[in-house]
Design an enzyme around this catalytic site. Structure first.
Site, PDB file in Angstrom:
ATOM      1  N   ASP A   1     135.364  53.229  22.740  1.00 43.08           N
ATOM      2  CA  ASP A   1     135.532  53.202  24.191  1.00 43.08           C
ATOM      3  C   ASP A   1     134.464  51.911  24.526  1.00 43.08           C
ATOM      4  O   ASP A   1     133.777  51.255  23.419  1.00 43.08           O
ATOM      5  CB  ASP A   1     135.466  54.293  25.048  1.00 43.08           C
ATOM      6  CG  ASP A   1     136.183  54.254  26.111  1.00 43.08           C
ATOM      7  OD1 ASP A   1     136.033  53.222  27.100  1.00 43.08           O
ATOM      8  OD2 ASP A   1     137.039  55.173  26.730  1.00 43.08           O
TER       9      ASP A   1
ATOM     10  N   ASP B   1     135.720  67.076  32.554  1.00 42.52           N
ATOM     11  CA  ASP B   1     134.324  66.564  33.060  1.00 42.52           C
ATOM     12  C   ASP B   1     134.241  66.850  34.702  1.00 42.52           C
ATOM     13  O   ASP B   1     133.415  66.482  35.097  1.00 42.52           O
ATOM     14  CB  ASP B   1     134.501  64.906  32.663  1.00 42.52           C
ATOM     15  CG  ASP B   1     135.656  64.318  33.044  1.00 42.52           C
ATOM     16  OD1 ASP B   1     136.680  65.040  33.477  1.00 42.52           O
ATOM     17  OD2 ASP B   1     135.564  62.992  33.382  1.00 42.52           O
TER      18      ASP B   1
ATOM     19  N   ARG C   1     130.967  57.802  24.864  1.00 39.80           N
ATOM     20  CA  ARG C   1     130.024  57.809  25.995  1.00 39.80           C
ATOM     21  C   ARG C   1     128.682  58.392  25.606  1.00 39.80           C
ATOM     22  O   ARG C   1     127.596  57.676  25.927  1.00 39.80           O
ATOM     23  CB  ARG C   1     130.726  58.112  27.144  1.00 39.80           C
ATOM     24  CG  ARG C   1     131.527  57.045  28.044  1.00 39.80           C
ATOM     25  CD  ARG C   1     132.565  56.598  27.509  1.00 39.80           C
ATOM     26  NE  ARG C   1     133.485  55.653  28.164  1.00 39.80           N
ATOM     27  CZ  ARG C   1     134.647  55.958  28.826  1.00 39.80           C
ATOM     28  NH1 ARG C   1     135.010  57.032  28.615  1.00 39.80           N
ATOM     29  NH2 ARG C   1     135.259  55.123  29.512  1.00 39.80           N
TER      30      ARG C   1
ATOM     31  N   HIS D   1     139.455  48.801  27.434  1.00 38.02           N
ATOM     32  CA  HIS D   1     138.346  49.895  27.064  1.00 38.02           C
ATOM     33  C   HIS D   1     137.943  49.488  25.565  1.00 38.02           C
ATOM     34  O   HIS D   1     137.671  50.342  24.922  1.00 38.02           O
ATOM     35  CB  HIS D   1     138.667  51.438  27.005  1.00 38.02           C
ATOM     36  CG  HIS D   1     138.766  51.902  28.495  1.00 38.02           C
ATOM     37  ND1 HIS D   1     137.724  52.226  29.122  1.00 38.02           N
ATOM     38  CD2 HIS D   1     139.738  52.447  29.240  1.00 38.02           C
ATOM     39  CE1 HIS D   1     138.106  52.878  30.350  1.00 38.02           C
ATOM     40  NE2 HIS D   1     139.161  52.837  30.400  1.00 38.02           N
TER      41      HIS D   1
ATOM     42  N   GLU E   1     130.638  60.856  29.714  1.00 35.48           N
ATOM     43  CA  GLU E   1     129.562  59.908  30.645  1.00 35.48           C
ATOM     44  C   GLU E   1     128.434  60.904  31.112  1.00 35.48           C
ATOM     45  O   GLU E   1     127.407  60.435  30.997  1.00 35.48           O
ATOM     46  CB  GLU E   1     130.410  59.648  31.902  1.00 35.48           C
ATOM     47  CG  GLU E   1     131.267  58.253  31.545  1.00 35.48           C
ATOM     48  CD  GLU E   1     132.686  58.632  31.356  1.00 35.48           C
ATOM     49  OE1 GLU E   1     133.028  59.944  31.162  1.00 35.48           O
ATOM     50  OE2 GLU E   1     133.674  57.838  31.602  1.00 35.48           O
TER      51      GLU E   1
ATOM     52  N   GLU F   1     144.249  52.138  31.815  1.00 38.20           N
ATOM     53  CA  GLU F   1     143.175  51.214  32.640  1.00 38.20           C
ATOM     54  C   GLU F   1     143.084  49.936  32.064  1.00 38.20           C
ATOM     55  O   GLU F   1     141.603  49.456  31.597  1.00 38.20           O
ATOM     56  CB  GLU F   1     141.989  52.159  32.819  1.00 38.20           C
ATOM     57  CG  GLU F   1     142.251  53.387  33.432  1.00 38.20           C
ATOM     58  CD  GLU F   1     140.802  54.265  33.460  1.00 38.20           C
ATOM     59  OE1 GLU F   1     140.558  54.910  34.605  1.00 38.20           O
ATOM     60  OE2 GLU F   1     140.143  54.481  32.587  1.00 38.20           O
TER      61      GLU F   1
HETATM   62  C1  ACM Z   1     141.824  58.523  31.399  1.00 39.75           C
HETATM   63  O1  ACM Z   1     141.238  59.271  31.906  1.00 39.75           O
HETATM   64  N1  ACM Z   1     141.364  57.003  31.614  1.00 39.75           N
HETATM   65  C2  ACM Z   1     142.833  58.741  30.264  1.00 39.75           C
END
Ligand code: ACM
Length: 506
Positions: free
Chosen positions: A180, A397, A151, A240, A447, A304
């Site tokens: 990613d 984060d 990111r 991702h 991010e 995800e």
């Molecule tokens: C994650 O935070 N998507 C592993």
């Protein structure tokens, strides 16, 4: 003096398992002579430590040669002994007359050296070392930190600082999130477009990105080795993966075209699970990554992954039929098992985020429980080793204080005292499964962290708290005691220029 008073007085972080103040402080001349055997496994670690141990953050040391502990020479005598209580354990006895460090491994020696430095106070041309008897070993084997370099991209110089800070806190695993959606960051010569195309995005009209060359990686691997830090590289799949798919759209279900995204989130386009060539592509990348990183594990992501494209794609549906897979979760499980099998053929073990449990994770894989502590319990029950990193406590984060006074973060709330209260062994885990929890780590998704100063701000002093959670016996974890030691410890961080969050220290 009681053990509690001893280690709090000397402000060690993380707090040692056993520490007794003797009252016999030791005065040594500078540079402090170090006596150590010359052994291939310890010499690079020791040499590096000595070369870098200089004021302002350290104490000048000089390697003299070997001496027996019984010689009692005025200096630090190191001996390596194979029958210590644990692989990373060390014993350190300061005074009278000399300091003696015993360890069974390079890591044990390194941790003893860091403790020794934390006991030293420079006094003119001499150093005063607090008299103590320490017998120390970690509570958990996996004491980790993750860093997302996709990111936002961080230079080699910062990756080294980060790894060095881990080692100084007796942490030993660096989970390097190398790709990613928003950027591919590792050079793979067989697929040059990964870095020619996938490493760059257009942000506000400007090209943003970067990547690590093979020599950068080799340099960092060697740097980490000398600090007893194992790197776990992560190559994300099947989701991702927009940066890789922008470079090589033929490995998606639709064929693209795509652009490297500039927004954050989860994207529907993922690697095609029906196309044999996708597996050939990923295996070639993993083979290359395996040759660059000597550690035993490769992280393959697995989190995800939307299944929209697989549902709509003939090849993926054919694969499900051929393999007798009932739904797309099982197709993901097929994907991950196939990659695990490949990794095993090249001598590596698979690590994945806890979604790889859905549909069944490969035997022998290690699960990172991020969605909740319960996912860690589920993984342990299914027979996996588990690294705990639940977002309730381990997402650095997240905000550290009231968002009104903080730079923009992704959400969530994990202040320092909450991190310190984190218990890696989840409530409700049966006693016989507790060994499955190999440790924990914090995840640093970037991010909203555009530069390394911001990463340091989000990471410190929360890393200091996590280091103690992972190293020290649970019974010795006392918030007030830690907070008092931290007030001294941050002076060490000041000397090496860490841009930690100052408001945490009152
Ligand atoms: C994650 O935070 N998507 C592993």
């Amino acid at each position: 003096m009681s053990q509690t008073n001893a280690s709090s007085t000397v402000n060690l972080i993380p707090r040692p398992a056993k520490c007794r103040l003797t009252g016999h402080d030791l005065r040594l001349s500078l540079p402090v002579p170090v006596y150590a055997p010359s052994m291939p496994e310890i010499s690079p670690v020791l040499q590096t430590f000595i070369e870098e141990s200089a004021p302002p953050d350290g104490v000048l040391l000089t390697l003299i040669g070997q001496a027996a502990a019984s010689d009692n020479k005025p200096g630090l005598t190191i001996s390596i002994q194979s029958d210590m209580q644990a692989p990373e354990a060390y014993d350190l006895v300061i005074g009278p007359g000399s300091a003696r460090l015993t360890a069974s491994s390079p890591a044990g020696m390194l941790y003893g050296l860091h403790t020794f430095l934390q006991l030293c106070r420079i006094d003119g041309s001499e150093v005063l070392v607090i008299g103590a008897e320490i017998a120390d070993q970690p509570r958990f084997a996996w004491r980790g930190m993750h860093l997302d370099v996709s990111r936002h991209f961080f230079p080699v110089s910062f990756i080294k600082i980060y790894i060095d800070l881990l080692a100084r806190h007796k942490m030993n695993m660096f989970h390097w999130h190398l790709c990613d959606d928003q950027g591919w960051r590792i050079e793979i010569p067989a697929f040059p477009r990964l870095t020619e195309v996938g490493a760059w995005r257009i942000e506000d009209g400007n090209r943003y990105g970067g990547f690590y060359s093979r020599s950068d990686i080799a340099d960092i691997v060697e740097f980490a080795r000398k600090r007893c830090v194992t790197i776990v590289p992560e190559i994300e799949m099947p989701g991702h993966a927009m940066s890789a798919l922008t470079a090589y759209p033929e490995y998606s279900c639709t064929g693209g075209p795509f652009t490297v995204p500039t927004t954050w989130g989860v994207f529907d386009d993922v690697y095609c699970a029906g196309n044999e060539k996708t597996f050939a592509f990923l295996e070639a990348i993993l083979s290359d990554v395996a040759s660059l990183f000597p550690g035993p594990m490769i992280h393959i992501g697995g989190d995800e992954c939307p299944k929209e494209r697989w549902r709509a794609h003939d090849l993926c549906q054919q694969r499900m039929q051929q393999e007798g897979l009932g739904d797309e979760d099982q197709l993901q499980s097929y994907f991950i098992r196939r990659i695990a099998k490949y990794l095993n053929t090249i001598g590596k073990r698979l690590v994945g985020w806890d979604e790889i449990l859905d549909g069944g994770a490969p035997a022998g894989s290690t699960i990172m429980a991020w969605r909740s502590a319960e996912k860690g319990i589920e993984a342990a029950r299914a027979g996996h080793d588990v690294v705990m990193c639940p977002m309730t406590h381990c997402y650095f984060d997240h905000y550290q204080a009231d968002p009104a006074g903080e730079p923009k973060a992704i959400g969530g709330f994990s202040p320092l005292d909450k991190v310190y209260a984190f218990e890696p062994i989840p409530d409700g885990l049966p006693a016989e499964l507790q060994d499955r929890i190999v440790g924990a780590q914090a995840n640093v998704w970037t991010e909203y962290m555009p530069d390394s100063d911001h990463v340091e701000y989000m990471t410190f002093p929360r890393l200091c708290a996590l280091a103690e959670v992972l190293w020290s016996p649970r019974s010795m974890r006392l918030w007030d005691n830690f907070a008092a030691r931290l007030r001294s410890h941050i002076k060490r961080l000041d000397k090496i220029g860490v841009k930690y969050r100052r408001s945490d220290i009152s």
